[in-house]
Scaffold this active site. Sequence first.
Site, short mmCIF file in Angstrom:
data_model
loop_
_atom_site.label_atom_id
_atom_site.label_comp_id
_atom_site.label_asym_id
_atom_site.label_seq_id
_atom_site.Cartn_x
_atom_site.Cartn_y
_atom_site.Cartn_z
CE LYS A 9 0.88 1.34 4.43
NZ LYS A 9 1.58 2.60 4.79
CG ASP A 131 -0.68 0.49 8.77
OD1 ASP A 131 -1.43 1.43 9.14
OD2 ASP A 131 0.46 0.68 8.32
#
Length: 277
Positions: A9, A131
């Site tokens: 990401k 996360d």
Amino acid sequence: MLKLNALSKINLCLYVLGKRDDGFHNIFTIMQTLNLFDELYLKKGDKFSIDVKNIQISGENILKKAYEKICDFIGYKIPVEITLLKNIPIGAGLGGGSSDAAVFIRGVNELYKLGLNNKQLIEIGTEIGSDVPFFFTDGSAIATKKGEIIKPIELPLSYFVFLIIPDFQISTVWAYSQIRNYLTVPEKLSNLLDCNFQQIFWEVLPIFENSFNDIVLNIHPELETEFEKLKETGAEFVSITGSGSAYFGVFRDFETAKKASESSWNGQSFILKPIKI
């Protein structure tokens, strides 16, 4: 055997808003998954084991932590063998470890037919790392609080990311310890929870910020030249991802990104596409 891809990401923006009583920081970030991924192979076995290829991982392995958390949740040990082909660089702000953990618990749920729903998987993931819950979305989301509160959004997927991995790593713990000035989320961004982001993406992109840009540039001033070069080669936006060390440029089309990639860069580089999980 299950074969699963754990996507990387980038943080299109990352605002560190202040320190919490629990020692963490409140943040506002917009994250997007890219088509650079680790490969996980899971199979039933006689015991729990991890075999990591391509890289030497020091310290606690996040997959071991993920294994312990899912076993605690269901109340018994699962004999599963993991082979991890590590392609996402570590210490670069690309979320590889968190993605591995999310994909692992989702894969174990499938492999052993545990019947856990997405809410339960996110609950387990939250115990592993801030996360991790993001990687249970479709791949585009706003994250708030310490990162565990996730609001999926629709982002355009038509642009290209030229990602550069320099030959140094940045410790997330160290980077947060260096935060002195907390950023304020622009009103236009804080209202995105109810906006059509696909329509305003190119309008708001130039105002995105990352709280760690100045920190990383302060200890690696050579990156300022790299940032300027990315802009000169056509990047609409340039930033660190996460707390670094990786940085990227956003390009409207492949041809411009390809031309940028032909310049000399100090580190490993990729032309990537934003994709859904």
